[in-house]
Design a protein around this motif. Structure first.
Motif, PDB file in Angstrom:
ATOM      1  N   GLN A  80      57.414 -43.324 -77.776  1.00 16.26           N
ATOM      2  CA  GLN A  80      56.386 -42.811 -78.680  1.00 16.26           C
ATOM      3  C   GLN A  80      55.987 -43.912 -79.657  1.00 16.26           C
ATOM      4  O   GLN A  80      56.784 -44.309 -80.500  1.00 16.26           O
ATOM      5  CB  GLN A  80      56.937 -41.617 -79.465  1.00 16.26           C
ATOM      6  N   LEU A  81      54.742 -44.379 -79.543  1.00 16.56           N
ATOM      7  CA  LEU A  81      54.235 -45.418 -80.443  1.00 16.56           C
ATOM      8  C   LEU A  81      52.910 -45.007 -81.086  1.00 16.56           C
ATOM      9  O   LEU A  81      52.209 -45.850 -81.649  1.00 16.56           O
ATOM     10  CB  LEU A  81      54.041 -46.728 -79.665  1.00 16.56           C
ATOM     11  N   TYR A  82      52.561 -43.744 -81.015  1.00 18.53           N
ATOM     12  CA  TYR A  82      51.265 -43.314 -81.519  1.00 18.53           C
ATOM     13  C   TYR A  82      51.214 -43.333 -83.044  1.00 18.53           C
ATOM     14  O   TYR A  82      52.223 -43.334 -83.725  1.00 18.53           O
ATOM     15  CB  TYR A  82      50.902 -41.935 -80.977  1.00 18.53           C
ATOM     16  N   ARG A  83      50.006 -43.401 -83.554  1.00 23.48           N
ATOM     17  CA  ARG A  83      49.720 -43.441 -84.992  1.00 23.48           C
ATOM     18  C   ARG A  83      50.407 -44.618 -85.686  1.00 23.48           C
ATOM     19  O   ARG A  83      51.113 -44.477 -86.677  1.00 23.48           O
ATOM     20  CB  ARG A  83      50.088 -42.117 -85.666  1.00 23.48           C
ATOM     21  N   ASN A  84      50.184 -45.800 -85.131  1.00 28.60           N
ATOM     22  CA  ASN A  84      50.522 -47.049 -85.792  1.00 28.60           C
ATOM     23  C   ASN A  84      49.238 -47.860 -85.913  1.00 28.60           C
ATOM     24  O   ASN A  84      48.140 -47.299 -85.834  1.00 28.60           O
ATOM     25  CB  ASN A  84      51.599 -47.798 -85.004  1.00 28.60           C
ATOM     26  N   SER A  85      49.351 -49.139 -86.096  1.00 31.51           N
ATOM     27  CA  SER A  85      48.160 -50.005 -86.164  1.00 31.51           C
ATOM     28  C   SER A  85      48.327 -51.199 -85.238  1.00 31.51           C
ATOM     29  O   SER A  85      47.932 -52.326 -85.561  1.00 31.51           O
ATOM     30  CB  SER A  85      47.929 -50.475 -87.605  1.00 31.51           C
ATOM     31  N   ILE A  86      48.913 -50.952 -84.090  1.00 29.48           N
ATOM     32  CA  ILE A  86      49.163 -52.019 -83.116  1.00 29.48           C
ATOM     33  C   ILE A  86      47.824 -52.511 -82.570  1.00 29.48           C
ATOM     34  O   ILE A  86      46.992 -51.723 -82.133  1.00 29.48           O
ATOM     35  CB  ILE A  86      50.057 -51.507 -81.979  1.00 29.48           C
ATOM     36  N   THR A  87      47.637 -53.830 -82.582  1.00 29.48           N
ATOM     37  CA  THR A  87      46.336 -54.382 -82.227  1.00 29.48           C
ATOM     38  C   THR A  87      46.290 -55.066 -80.868  1.00 29.48           C
ATOM     39  O   THR A  87      45.368 -54.828 -80.100  1.00 29.48           O
ATOM     40  CB  THR A  87      45.875 -55.389 -83.299  1.00 29.48           C
ATOM     41  N   SER A  88      47.236 -55.905 -80.558  1.00 29.76           N
ATOM     42  CA  SER A  88      47.102 -56.747 -79.371  1.00 29.76           C
ATOM     43  C   SER A  88      48.397 -56.839 -78.578  1.00 29.76           C
ATOM     44  O   SER A  88      49.064 -57.883 -78.566  1.00 29.76           O
ATOM     45  CB  SER A  88      46.646 -58.158 -79.777  1.00 29.76           C
ATOM     46  N   PRO A  89      48.793 -55.788 -77.907  1.00 23.84           N
ATOM     47  CA  PRO A  89      49.964 -55.908 -77.033  1.00 23.84           C
ATOM     48  C   PRO A  89      49.665 -56.889 -75.901  1.00 23.84           C
ATOM     49  O   PRO A  89      48.525 -56.986 -75.435  1.00 23.84           O
ATOM     50  CB  PRO A  89      50.152 -54.490 -76.500  1.00 23.84           C
ATOM     51  N   THR A  90      50.666 -57.623 -75.476  1.00 22.75           N
ATOM     52  CA  THR A  90      50.472 -58.632 -74.441  1.00 22.75           C
ATOM     53  C   THR A  90      51.045 -58.152 -73.118  1.00 22.75           C
ATOM     54  O   THR A  90      51.641 -57.077 -73.023  1.00 22.75           O
ATOM     55  CB  THR A  90      51.158 -59.950 -74.834  1.00 22.75           C
ATOM     56  N   GLU A  91      50.916 -58.990 -72.125  1.00 25.75           N
ATOM     57  CA  GLU A  91      51.409 -58.643 -70.801  1.00 25.75           C
ATOM     58  C   GLU A  91      52.930 -58.516 -70.758  1.00 25.75           C
ATOM     59  O   GLU A  91      53.484 -57.943 -69.820  1.00 25.75           O
ATOM     60  CB  GLU A  91      50.946 -59.686 -69.787  1.00 25.75           C
ATOM     61  N   ASP A  92      53.623 -59.029 -71.776  1.00 25.24           N
ATOM     62  CA  ASP A  92      55.082 -58.948 -71.809  1.00 25.24           C
ATOM     63  C   ASP A  92      55.610 -57.903 -72.797  1.00 25.24           C
ATOM     64  O   ASP A  92      56.822 -57.749 -72.949  1.00 25.24           O
ATOM     65  CB  ASP A  92      55.677 -60.310 -72.175  1.00 25.24           C
ATOM     66  N   ASN A 108      54.321 -44.982 -87.971  1.00 22.99           N
ATOM     67  CA  ASN A 108      54.869 -46.000 -88.863  1.00 22.99           C
ATOM     68  C   ASN A 108      53.738 -46.960 -89.236  1.00 22.99           C
ATOM     69  O   ASN A 108      52.559 -46.583 -89.171  1.00 22.99           O
ATOM     70  CB  ASN A 108      56.042 -46.719 -88.188  1.00 22.99           C
ATOM     71  N   THR A 109      54.063 -48.173 -89.618  1.00 24.24           N
ATOM     72  CA  THR A 109      53.036 -49.147 -90.003  1.00 24.24           C
ATOM     73  C   THR A 109      53.113 -50.391 -89.121  1.00 24.24           C
ATOM     74  O   THR A 109      52.830 -51.504 -89.565  1.00 24.24           O
ATOM     75  CB  THR A 109      53.187 -49.536 -91.485  1.00 24.24           C
ATOM     76  N   ILE A 110      53.493 -50.200 -87.875  1.00 24.25           N
ATOM     77  CA  ILE A 110      53.650 -51.315 -86.940  1.00 24.25           C
ATOM     78  C   ILE A 110      52.278 -51.860 -86.557  1.00 24.25           C
ATOM     79  O   ILE A 110      51.399 -51.113 -86.145  1.00 24.25           O
ATOM     80  CB  ILE A 110      54.409 -50.857 -85.681  1.00 24.25           C
ATOM     81  N   THR A 111      52.103 -53.165 -86.689  1.00 20.20           N
ATOM     82  CA  THR A 111      50.842 -53.805 -86.292  1.00 20.20           C
ATOM     83  C   THR A 111      50.986 -54.652 -85.035  1.00 20.20           C
ATOM     84  O   THR A 111      49.995 -54.933 -84.368  1.00 20.20           O
ATOM     85  CB  THR A 111      50.303 -54.689 -87.429  1.00 20.20           C
ATOM     86  N   SER A 112      52.200 -55.072 -84.718  1.00 19.71           N
ATOM     87  CA  SER A 112      52.415 -55.888 -83.519  1.00 19.71           C
ATOM     88  C   SER A 112      53.836 -55.687 -83.017  1.00 19.71           C
ATOM     89  O   SER A 112      54.720 -55.283 -83.769  1.00 19.71           O
ATOM     90  CB  SER A 112      52.169 -57.374 -83.806  1.00 19.71           C
ATOM     91  N   LEU A 113      54.018 -55.974 -81.742  1.00 24.49           N
ATOM     92  CA  LEU A 113      55.337 -55.895 -81.115  1.00 24.49           C
ATOM     93  C   LEU A 113      55.606 -57.216 -80.407  1.00 24.49           C
ATOM     94  O   LEU A 113      54.736 -57.718 -79.682  1.00 24.49           O
ATOM     95  CB  LEU A 113      55.381 -54.747 -80.099  1.00 24.49           C
ATOM     96  N   PRO A 114      56.778 -57.798 -80.591  1.00 22.52           N
ATOM     97  CA  PRO A 114      57.055 -59.077 -79.932  1.00 22.52           C
ATOM     98  C   PRO A 114      57.202 -58.901 -78.426  1.00 22.52           C
ATOM     99  O   PRO A 114      57.552 -57.830 -77.935  1.00 22.52           O
ATOM    100  CB  PRO A 114      58.389 -59.514 -80.565  1.00 22.52           C
TER     101      PRO A 114
END
Length: 740
Positions: free
Chosen positions: A159-171, A139-145
């Motif tokens: 399954q979260l592969y092939r997105n553009s997620i940049t900075s997942p946090t500790e939560d 998909n085009t996901i760049t961040s997750l809350p």
């Protein structure tokens, strides 16, 4: 006739809908099939919008491969029975955060290959406590809350592969206590926070390939201690720090100053001081700022009690990291009860012996001060002391407070014995930028079976770099640009069976370099630019079965080069520069079980009577194609009488003498294609009674004597295409009874 037509119409209707469900046929979405198991099949129906309604008791729905652009808040309203829905391979860009609010029994959700961006909120997956599979890949996901997956305690695959997620946090992955597979390849992580995977205590498979990750540190993978497969290939990792897969680390970087040593988490050691007969904590020189982490984890409690018998000294109890799901705090609890008074050097709050079972919540005080910046409320009837501080600078700390802060962050691992990644079986760190390995880099990987380190710029393997990998079965250290290694480089690899070292720069093999690899069965050394080997280069490899030395620049093989390889079955030496002058009758000595010898694409000119005379008594497959062979002495094959397949194609052979192959009485296949043969004389193939296939195409054969094929009584196939034959003698094939 009318009744028959009616029956046909009913059957046609049943075939269209799959069964009598739903009760009202019009409830089945247009173009879709509704089946008796209460599933809806709308796969690849060219739907351009999501159906306005579906039967309320639908259990499964498949909308894969359509062009649905969006879902509304009511798309799945009143669908409480739904357990599985596939929305993959659509063009969904709009996915409201309450679209799943009614499908609380959902177990599987496929949303891969859509256009969904960073629109998820903490409410999106709220209440989906039964979900075991969730796919959001491509998909085009760049961040997750933070806490977006908090309610997915039953999820096993994400399954979260092939997105553009940049900075997942500790939560980000908080709440995923049952997760077993996490697919994150092809994102843009760059770095990994220390506590990123802390709550994934059930994780077994983690894929982080192709993320641009630049470094990994000790403790990063401590949370998923049950991990079995870890993929870190195709990133930009420059270094594997000591203890990167082991926690707690046995080293602490100080700035400035040298690396200092910490005790392991299993030993918050209280030691009796014989001089004072008092219990003291071992002093650790540390300069760092310690903050009590604020973070939610799954409910767990880790308690460690340490008692030292000593006059006048009570019990020291360290209660570490009691955390509660649903809150946003993590509390480090450390209590010390003594018979005396508090001392200024202790960095925990102390209470009198009269307050049993006292609990100090989030206690950390400065070792340079005798007062605690906190508020204290003491209830002597319940024995509870509540003390709170958030951040402390420690200059000379006792290990109780320092390590309790560290361990407070890892209480999702309930068993202290799992501080090492003892479950890990496969590790991929290939195609990175690692230039050097530390002897402590792989500490803790006691049960690792497979390690791929290929395509890293490592020119030297130092001693003991694999010392902890005693159960390793397969090791890839190919394409490193490796120049130097010694026998000590392989210390500890007593179980290694497969070793891939191709594509390096090993121009010479020193003697004894593989002597530690007592279990090795296959060794790949091709494409190294290797020019020479010592006579004892393969000493100690008594179990080796396959050796690949192809595509090098070897011109000679020393006598007794393979004398220790009594179990070798296949030896590949193709694409070198070997000549008959570079070997002797002792070259193959010791190869008692060799079955296949590949000498293709070398520079042999003449096969003399000593070339194969000794050392290969059971050889069955001999490959000599693409050399420069123009002559073969009469006894060239006298020492390899068990050969079944002999390939001499693409050489310069112009003549075969009578009885040329008579020593090869078990020969089944003989290849002589693309040579310069002009004639076949009588008895050329004498004694080849078992020969099945004879390939003579693409020569210059003009004449064949009548008795040329004598003895070829079992010949099945003969190929004489593209020669200069005009006339064949009568009865030339009379003995070839089975030829087709």
């Amino acid at each position: 006739m009318t009744s028959s037509l009616a029956i046909l119409l009913v059957l046609s209707r049943l075939l269209t809908t799959g069964s009598a469900w739903p009760d009202v046929a019009s409830d089945c979405p247009t173009r879709c099939n509704c089946l008796s198991d209460k599933s809806i099949n709308c796969r690849a129906k060219k739907l351009t919008s999501f159906p306005a309604s579906m039967p309320a008791d639908t259990v499964e729905a498949d909308f894969f491969g359509n062009v649905i652009p969006s879902l509304s808040s009511t798309s799945l309203s009143n669908m409480a029975a739904l357990t599985e829905i596939n929305l993959g391979n659509n063009t969904i860009a709009t996915f409201p955060d309450d679209v799943l609010s009614d499908v609380t029994n959902l177990e599987s959700l496929e949303l891969g290959n859509n256009l969904i961006g960073s629109q998820f909120t903490v409410a999106t997956f709220q209440g989906l406590t039964k979900m075991t599979y969730l796919s959001l890949h491509n998909n085009t996901i760049t961040s997750l809350p933070d806490k977006v997956f908090l309610d997915l305690g039953a999820l096993e695959v994400l399954q979260l592969y092939r997105n553009s997620i940049t900075s997942p946090t500790e939560d980000t992955f908080l709440g995923l206590s049952s997760l077993k597979e996490l697919h994150l390849r092809y994102n843009l992580f760059r770095g990994l926070q220390d506590d990123l995977f802390l709550d994934l205590g059930s994780l077994e498979y983690l894929d982080l390939r192709n993320n641009g990750i630049t470094d990994i540190k000790c403790g990063t993978f401590f949370g998923p201690y049950r991990l079995r497969e870890l993929y870190l290939g195709s990133n930009s990792i420059k270094e594997l720090e000591p203890d990167v897969f082991h926690y707690p680390c046995d080293w602490v970087s100080t700035t400035p100053g040298p690396t200092t040593s910490l005790p392991t988490a299993g030993s918050l050691a209280t030691t009796a001081n014989p001089a004072t007969s008092q219990t003291t904590q071992a002093q650790i020189p540390v300069t760092s700022t310690i903050s009590t982490p604020s973070k939610t984890t799954s409910a767990s409690t880790s308690t460690r009690t340490e008692t030292t018998a000593s006059t006048g000294v009570g019990t020291s109890t360290s209660n570490v990291a009691t955390t509660t799901q649903g809150t946003d705090t993590r509390t480090s609890n450390v209590t010390t009860t003594t018979a005396g008074t508090a001392t200024g050097s202790s960095n925990v709050t102390t209470t009198t012996a009269g307050t049993d079972n006292s609990t100090s919540n989030a206690t950390a005080t400065s070792a340079t001060s005798n007062t605690s910046n906190s508020s204290t409320n003491t209830d002597t009837s319940t024995g509870t002391s509540n003390v709170t501080t958030t951040t402390t600078r420690v200059t000379t700390a006792t290990p109780t407070s320092f390590l309790s802060t560290l361990i407070a962050a890892v209480t999702t691992t309930p068993q202290p014995q799992q501080y090492t990644m003892t479950y890990l079986e496969k590790l991929y760190i290939n195609d990175n930028g690692i230039t050097e390995l530390n002897p402590q880099s792989f500490r803790g990987l006691d049960n690792l079976d497979f390690l791929h380190m290929g395509s890293n710029p490592i020119s030297t393997l130092h001693s003991d770099v694999f010392q902890y990998l005693t159960n390793l079965n397969t090791l890839y250290i190919n394409s490193l640009g490796l120049v130097n290694f010694t026998a000590d480089s392989f210390n500890g690899l007593t179980s290694l069976t497969y070793l891939y070292m191709q594509g390096n720069k090993l121009t010479h093999l020193d003697g004894g370099n593989f002597v530690r690899l007592v279990s090795l069965q296959r060794l790949w050394l091709h494409s190294n630019g290797m020019e020479s080997i010592d006579p004892d280069a393969f000493d100690g490899l008594t179990r080796l079965q396959y050796l690949y030395l192809s595509s090098n620049q070897l011109t000679a093989l020393p006598d007794y080069s393979f004398q220790d390889l009594a179990n070798l079955r296949s030896l590949s030496l193709e694409n070198n520069r070997l000549t008959e002058w570079g070997m002797s009758n002792e070259t193959w000595n010791g190869l008692d079980k060799l079955d296949s010898l590949n000498l293709k694409n070398n520079r042999f000119v003449c096969l003399n009577d000593s070339m194969f005379c000794c050392g290969m008594p059971v050889l069955r497959h001999l490959y000599l194609q693409n050399n420069r062979i123009s002559c073969m002495e009469a006894d060239a094959f006298e020492g390899v009488t068990k050969v079944r397949n002999l390939w001499l194609d693409n050489n310069d052979i112009s003549q075969l003498s009578e009885g040329q192959f008579e020593d090869l009485e078990l020969l089944h296949k003989l290849g002589l294609r693309n040579n310069e043969l002009t004639e076949l004389v009588n008895n050329t193939f004498q004694n080849l009674l078992t020969l099945d296939y004879l390939y003579l195409e693409n020569n210059d054969i003009a004449t064949i004597d009548t008795g040329a094929f004598n003895d070829l009584t079992d010949l099945d196939r003969l190929n004489l295409q593209n020669n200069d034959l005009a006339v064949l003698p009568s009865n030339v094939f009379s003995v070839c009874r089975t030829m087709t």
